[in-house]
Design a protein around this motif. Structure first.
Motif, mmCIF file in Angstrom:
data_model
loop_
_atom_site.group_PDB
_atom_site.id
_atom_site.type_symbol
_atom_site.label_atom_id
_atom_site.label_comp_id
_atom_site.label_asym_id
_atom_site.label_seq_id
_atom_site.Cartn_x
_atom_site.Cartn_y
_atom_site.Cartn_z
ATOM 1 N N ASN A 66 1.366 -1.140 -0.161
ATOM 2 C CA ASN A 66 0.021 -0.047 0.052
ATOM 3 C C ASN A 66 1.240 1.411 0.072
ATOM 4 O OD1 ASN A 66 0.100 0.738 3.281
ATOM 5 N ND2 ASN A 66 0.018 -0.542 3.250
ATOM 6 N N PRO A 67 0.682 1.866 -0.258
ATOM 7 C CA PRO A 67 1.083 3.485 -0.492
ATOM 8 C C PRO A 67 1.399 4.180 0.739
ATOM 9 C CG PRO A 67 -1.138 3.928 -1.255
ATOM 10 C CD PRO A 67 -0.976 2.405 -1.435
ATOM 11 N N VAL A 68 0.689 3.967 1.960
ATOM 12 C CA VAL A 68 1.130 4.551 3.551
ATOM 13 C C VAL A 68 2.518 3.861 3.650
ATOM 14 C CG1 VAL A 68 0.505 4.979 5.936
ATOM 15 C CG2 VAL A 68 -1.160 4.765 3.620
ATOM 16 N N TYR A 69 2.073 2.364 3.500
ATOM 17 C CA TYR A 69 3.353 1.653 3.775
ATOM 18 C C TYR A 69 5.026 2.424 3.331
ATOM 19 C CZ TYR A 69 7.596 -2.025 3.766
ATOM 20 O OH TYR A 69 8.642 -2.078 4.120
ATOM 21 N N GLN A 70 4.649 2.472 1.821
ATOM 22 C CA GLN A 70 5.834 2.888 0.802
ATOM 23 C C GLN A 70 6.507 3.969 1.332
ATOM 24 O OE1 GLN A 70 6.962 0.819 -1.412
ATOM 25 N NE2 GLN A 70 5.550 -0.799 -1.115
ATOM 26 N N GLY A 71 5.010 5.245 1.367
ATOM 27 C CA GLY A 71 5.439 6.739 1.575
ATOM 28 C C GLY A 71 6.528 6.514 3.013
ATOM 29 N N GLU A 139 0.473 10.899 9.558
ATOM 30 C CA GLU A 139 -0.149 12.058 9.941
ATOM 31 C C GLU A 139 -0.368 12.712 8.425
ATOM 32 O OE1 GLU A 139 -1.259 14.243 13.162
ATOM 33 O OE2 GLU A 139 -2.804 12.377 14.248
ATOM 34 N N ASN A 140 0.640 13.601 7.987
ATOM 35 C CA ASN A 140 1.543 14.179 7.188
ATOM 36 C C ASN A 140 1.972 13.337 6.009
ATOM 37 O OD1 ASN A 140 2.168 16.901 6.081
ATOM 38 N ND2 ASN A 140 4.363 15.621 5.529
ATOM 39 N N ILE A 141 2.154 11.699 6.243
ATOM 40 C CA ILE A 141 2.428 10.914 5.080
ATOM 41 C C ILE A 141 0.756 10.923 4.452
ATOM 42 C CG2 ILE A 141 2.709 8.639 3.718
ATOM 43 C CD1 ILE A 141 5.740 8.970 6.021
ATOM 44 N N ILE A 142 -0.101 10.448 5.184
ATOM 45 C CA ILE A 142 -1.268 10.274 4.733
ATOM 46 C C ILE A 142 -2.091 11.602 4.011
ATOM 47 C CG2 ILE A 142 -3.609 9.780 5.493
ATOM 48 C CD1 ILE A 142 -2.467 7.742 8.041
#
Length: 369
Positions: A66-71, A139-142
């Protein structure tokens, strides 16, 4: 006609001679160029790290596509630890060795990613300082991911923070061991180096050598006075930290006694550096140069003022090879984590290994006159 004396030429000649003298002085070059460059590099590495370094354990079964983990992976100051068993993970959380445990799972089940993700972050008050700075980063990444999605779409992930109350990790629990190591290393190197150099220059050692007193007794007698003084200093530092700033001594007097034994071992090792410097220095003005070459890298790279995790991975093996690093690690394990000397076999063994090496060199280079 008599040629007029040129004050300008005289001034330039003096300038030239003085400049040559400066460049011929190792101390001037090192203190003016080398040491500032070291500070620039060290604090440059810290600055490039983007703030504190967060060590995160990923829960088994978490979705890593998912993009959260990648971020999170793209951030240089977030480092995922190797998988460990549940008992070791719990120990790391309670002792503050990691920032927390992260779980990322689809809200609608293992195969349904359309509804977004639930991000659960578990931590304890042992790493509360990093927990409260990590949460806004997450929170900023999300938020950045949500901005790139279609207008009106629900958030990519919701965060469920969990922080459990355990023994609180205070800043003093990191700072005091480093400052105590700083004091021991400074005294061991600078104090011994100047002492024995002056005794040699004043022919005191030569006169002692002519007496029936053995060489070992002379060296041990002088060294023991430094050990007693520095251990008294250690008592003052620890006492001030404990009574004024709530420095952690998990097992009370037992922890204090084990710290004093550790300080005694470390000081004996560090004094060996001082013997070497006193023997190699051709004059008193060079002693600070030689001593700083030994002490400065350890002050900066051995976890004295900040964790070695802030440095690039290629530099960390060198940091972990320094004797002061192992003293600092053992101090923090004993004082905050409640470990005993028997649990610090790796750190103490490394210190003793350095001690053997140092005293072998010191014995070969030591001079009586």
């Amino acid at each position: 006609m008599e040629k007029q004396y040129s004050q300008v030429r005289a001034m330039l000649a003096i300038t030239k001679a003085s400049l040559i003298g400066i460049f011929r002085s190792p101390s001037a070059v090192v203190f003016s160029i080398f040491f500032p460059l070291i500070f620039i590099l060290v604090f440059g590495f810290i600055g490039n790290g983007g703030g504190p370094v967060y060590r995160i354990a990923l829960t088994p079964g978490s979705d890593t596509s998912n993009p959260v983990y990648q971020g999170l992976r793209e951030r240089s100051n977030i480092r995922f630890t190797d998988p460990v068993d549940s008992a070791q993970l719990e120990s790391d959380l309670v002792k503050g060795r990691i920032t927390g445990e992260l779980a990322i799972r689809p809200k609608g089940g293992s195969g349904d990613r359309a509804a977004g993700y639930q991000v659960t972050f578990r931590a304890t008050t042992a790493s509360a300082d990093k927990f409260y700075s990590f949460m806004p980063l997450l929170e900023n990444i999300i938020f950045k991911i949500d901005r790139q999605r279609e207008p009106g779409a629900s958030t990519i992930a919701t965060i469920v923070p969990e922080i459990r109350q355990v023994r609180e990790y205070r800043t003093i629990d990191f700072i005091l061991p480093g400052q105590l190591g700083f004091s021991l290393l400074s005294m061991g190197v600078f104090g011994v180096a100047f002492l024995f150099f002056n005794l040699r220059q004043q022919l005191v050692l030569k006169r002692m050598f002519a007496t029936p007193v053995s060489k070992t007794a002379i060296i041990m007698g002088e060294g023991l006075s430094r050990v007693i003084f520095q251990l008294m200093t250690a008592v003052v530092i620890i006492g001030l930290g404990y009574f004024a700033f709530q420095f952690s001594l998990v097992h009370g007097w037992v922890t204090f006694a084990e710290i004093m034994v550790l300080c005694f071992v470390a000081l004996l090792v560090f004094m060996g550096f001082g013997f070497i410097v006193s023997a190699l220095a051709p004059n008193e003005s060079v002693i600070p140069l030689f001593a700083n070459v030994i002490t400065l890298p350890q002050f900066l790279l051995a976890g004295t003022f900040f964790s070695i995790d802030v440095f690039p991975k290629w530099l960390q093996p060198f940091c972990r090879a320094l004797p002061l690093t192992h003293f600092n690690d053992a101090m923090r394990k004993i004082a905050f984590e409640g470990a005993h000397l028997t649990d610090c076999g790796k750190q103490i063994g490394f210190l003793l290994g350095w001690g053997v090496l140092i005293y072998v060199v010191a014995e070969r280079v030591f001079r009586w006159e």
